[in-house]
Design an enzyme around this catalytic site. Sequence first.
Site, PDB file in Angstrom:
ATOM      1  N   ASN A  25       1.782  11.195   5.889  1.00  0.00           N
ATOM      2  CA  ASN A  25       1.133  10.445   6.972  1.00  0.00           C
ATOM      3  C   ASN A  25       1.851  10.773   8.273  1.00  0.00           C
ATOM      4  O   ASN A  25       3.067  10.649   8.364  1.00  0.00           O
ATOM      5  CB  ASN A  25       1.234   8.947   6.718  1.00  0.00           C
ATOM      6  CG  ASN A  25       0.089   8.395   5.894  1.00  0.00           C
ATOM      7  OD1 ASN A  25       0.108   7.236   5.558  1.00  0.00           O
ATOM      8  ND2 ASN A  25      -0.895   9.189   5.572  1.00  0.00           N
ATOM      9  N   GLU A  78     -11.817   5.971   4.550  1.00  0.00           N
ATOM     10  CA  GLU A  78     -11.446   6.639   5.802  1.00  0.00           C
ATOM     11  C   GLU A  78     -12.748   7.082   6.465  1.00  0.00           C
ATOM     12  O   GLU A  78     -13.173   8.225   6.353  1.00  0.00           O
ATOM     13  CB  GLU A  78     -10.498   7.793   5.498  1.00  0.00           C
ATOM     14  CG  GLU A  78      -9.207   7.284   4.869  1.00  0.00           C
ATOM     15  CD  GLU A  78      -8.406   8.343   4.130  1.00  0.00           C
ATOM     16  OE1 GLU A  78      -8.767   9.535   4.218  1.00  0.00           O
ATOM     17  OE2 GLU A  78      -7.428   7.971   3.463  1.00  0.00           O
ATOM     18  N   ARG A 124     -12.059  30.302  47.719  1.00  0.00           N
ATOM     19  CA  ARG A 124     -11.960  29.190  48.657  1.00  0.00           C
ATOM     20  C   ARG A 124     -11.575  27.879  47.953  1.00  0.00           C
ATOM     21  O   ARG A 124     -10.910  27.020  48.536  1.00  0.00           O
ATOM     22  CB  ARG A 124     -13.293  29.027  49.393  1.00  0.00           C
ATOM     23  CG  ARG A 124     -13.193  28.147  50.611  1.00  0.00           C
ATOM     24  CD  ARG A 124     -14.481  27.942  51.372  1.00  0.00           C
ATOM     25  NE  ARG A 124     -15.644  28.684  50.970  1.00  0.00           N
ATOM     26  CZ  ARG A 124     -16.887  28.213  51.086  1.00  0.00           C
ATOM     27  NH1 ARG A 124     -17.085  26.992  51.564  1.00  0.00           N
ATOM     28  NH2 ARG A 124     -17.921  28.943  50.736  1.00  0.00           N
ATOM     29  N   HIS A 152      -2.180  16.761  -2.455  1.00  0.00           N
ATOM     30  CA  HIS A 152      -2.676  16.848  -1.078  1.00  0.00           C
ATOM     31  C   HIS A 152      -2.413  18.208  -0.431  1.00  0.00           C
ATOM     32  O   HIS A 152      -2.892  18.466   0.672  1.00  0.00           O
ATOM     33  CB  HIS A 152      -2.042  15.748  -0.219  1.00  0.00           C
ATOM     34  CG  HIS A 152      -2.625  14.390  -0.468  1.00  0.00           C
ATOM     35  ND1 HIS A 152      -2.834  13.887  -1.719  1.00  0.00           N
ATOM     36  CD2 HIS A 152      -3.040  13.414   0.389  1.00  0.00           C
ATOM     37  CE1 HIS A 152      -3.347  12.671  -1.640  1.00  0.00           C
ATOM     38  NE2 HIS A 152      -3.490  12.369  -0.361  1.00  0.00           N
ATOM     39  N   PHE A 187      -1.290   6.547  12.057  1.00  0.00           N
ATOM     40  CA  PHE A 187      -1.477   7.964  11.729  1.00  0.00           C
ATOM     41  C   PHE A 187      -2.742   8.553  12.338  1.00  0.00           C
ATOM     42  O   PHE A 187      -2.979   9.756  12.256  1.00  0.00           O
ATOM     43  CB  PHE A 187      -1.538   8.154  10.208  1.00  0.00           C
ATOM     44  CG  PHE A 187      -2.476   7.192   9.514  1.00  0.00           C
ATOM     45  CD1 PHE A 187      -3.804   7.103   9.860  1.00  0.00           C
ATOM     46  CD2 PHE A 187      -2.007   6.348   8.515  1.00  0.00           C
ATOM     47  CE1 PHE A 187      -4.656   6.224   9.231  1.00  0.00           C
ATOM     48  CE2 PHE A 187      -2.854   5.464   7.874  1.00  0.00           C
ATOM     49  CZ  PHE A 187      -4.198   5.396   8.226  1.00  0.00           C
ATOM     50  N   TYR A 244     -16.500  30.706  46.377  1.00  0.00           N
ATOM     51  CA  TYR A 244     -15.783  29.535  45.843  1.00  0.00           C
ATOM     52  C   TYR A 244     -14.584  29.918  44.977  1.00  0.00           C
ATOM     53  O   TYR A 244     -13.590  29.191  44.936  1.00  0.00           O
ATOM     54  CB  TYR A 244     -16.735  28.689  44.987  1.00  0.00           C
ATOM     55  CG  TYR A 244     -17.750  27.887  45.758  1.00  0.00           C
ATOM     56  CD1 TYR A 244     -17.843  27.944  47.137  1.00  0.00           C
ATOM     57  CD2 TYR A 244     -18.635  27.053  45.073  1.00  0.00           C
ATOM     58  CE1 TYR A 244     -18.792  27.208  47.835  1.00  0.00           C
ATOM     59  CE2 TYR A 244     -19.589  26.304  45.751  1.00  0.00           C
ATOM     60  CZ  TYR A 244     -19.660  26.387  47.128  1.00  0.00           C
ATOM     61  OH  TYR A 244     -20.605  25.655  47.805  1.00  0.00           O
ATOM     62  N   TYR A 246       0.829  -1.209   0.000  1.00  0.00           N
ATOM     63  CA  TYR A 246       0.000   0.000   0.000  1.00  0.00           C
ATOM     64  C   TYR A 246       0.863   1.257   0.000  1.00  0.00           C
ATOM     65  O   TYR A 246       1.786   1.410   0.800  1.00  0.00           O
ATOM     66  CB  TYR A 246      -0.933   0.047   1.223  1.00  0.00           C
ATOM     67  CG  TYR A 246      -1.605   1.397   1.351  1.00  0.00           C
ATOM     68  CD1 TYR A 246      -2.630   1.748   0.478  1.00  0.00           C
ATOM     69  CD2 TYR A 246      -1.165   2.337   2.275  1.00  0.00           C
ATOM     70  CE1 TYR A 246      -3.215   3.001   0.547  1.00  0.00           C
ATOM     71  CE2 TYR A 246      -1.739   3.587   2.356  1.00  0.00           C
ATOM     72  CZ  TYR A 246      -2.771   3.921   1.479  1.00  0.00           C
ATOM     73  OH  TYR A 246      -3.325   5.154   1.531  1.00  0.00           O
TER      74      TYR A 246
END
Length: 493
Positions: free
Chosen positions: A195, A410, A280, A83, A326, A277, A53
């Site tokens: 990746n 994906e 405190r 990409h 990844f 608060y 792959y």
Amino acid sequence: MFDIDKFNHDWADVEALMEADCRLHLGPASIARLTECRQYLDKKMETRKEPIYGVTTGFGSLCNVSIDKDKLSQLQKNLVMSHACGLGERVDSGIVRLMMALKVKSLCYGHSGARVETVRRLVDFYNNGVTPVVYSQGSLGASGDLAPLANMSLPLLGLGEVEYEGKVQPAAEVCAKFGWEPLSLASKEGLALLNGTQFMLAHAIWSLSHAKRLSSQADLLAAISLEAYDGCPEPFTDSVHRVRPHNGQIETAANIRRYLEGSSLICRPKAHVQDPYSFRCVPQVHGATKDALRYIESVFLTEVNSATDNPTVLPDEDLIVSAGNFHGQPLALALDFLAIALSELASISERRTYQLISGKRGLPSFLVAHSGLNSGFMIPQYVAASVVSQNKQLCTPCVVDTIDSSQGQEDHVSMGANAATKCVRVVENVEKVLAIELFNAAQALEFRRPARSSEIIETLVENYRRVVPFIEEDQVMYGHINKSIEFLRNCKA
């Protein structure tokens, strides 16, 4: 010089990578691991008949499309170019530098198949202040940070843009100045570069580094506010916290006691039995954030010391495995947690500011004489409340969302990159709110004179007064708030 081989796997080393003068060095062990992995991958490609792959196939849902051997280099170049789709604001150059360093660190584990010369080029960019232009939007935090890491990798091919000597320039022109020829990527290298979780992780490290500072400063500011409010010291008694022994709670109470040591204000008789608060419960609230930061640090350190691309090359086991290292889920969860934990420091800080301007315990309304004619510190609290409200919106978890991509291949994504970029915004917002608390607390403390606080607090207020004055009558305030932010940024609690 930062030797990758001598990385001690601790937070001090991680923060060293953020220094502007840090320089990376590839030691012999890193070079040996890179060489061994690359040689194994090359040999495997010659003997293995089955597709690998991303090495001999297309990417994502194109994983079943085989690629001819003579086109494998073009495949990797095409991957980087196609990409590189980042959009939005430019990522801060310091965070991009950290991305490059983290990518080098990950590749040097020798499970990615990157060549020594490719990793060295990344080191050259880092060491010579050549910073790729990367954008904040585009990553799903699943197949790694594909889009931003592609933009980061373009200049290795002589493409895209870089920031150099304070200017954004074409990468090809800057590379030519250094005599760097565009790299021709070998099989798997584009995938190894793209990746990975380095975009998320760089933002995560930046955020946690500042979060630690703000967590420490929040304790000191709470102590100043407590003094100004004429608060009670009893809630910080050590034995109280030993019966509910959360580490952060015990540590916070100890910090407050240390900051108040020697104060005449804290020791004087009180006309009230309890504080709200926001005073405190400082140990419980601030302390829970400290405990969260410790857990988050362990997650980030594990990720720094990991190989996060795909497929994973395991020469010692004679394996090349297509898996999911990844995926950004560990970071996404931790980043959402970090934003939530840190935002609570701002939330309780704004409440202390609100109490200080409320005209209670002998303090004038809005911390100014002649209120009515003067609005004093009315609107700084508005601003703090507005920022705290924005944090509440930003702290909606990103990790619970997912969107199908790559034709359903994906089908579960972490959205960790969105968690990372919004966490940076939360950090910046918390800093603003804490600076407004300092602005108010220092003002309120002046109304307790001639009584004095501790040496630590008086010294800090004295230094603060060199940049921000006591406000006697109304004046333009935003400049003072900005100076307070800058003071806090350079202040060590």
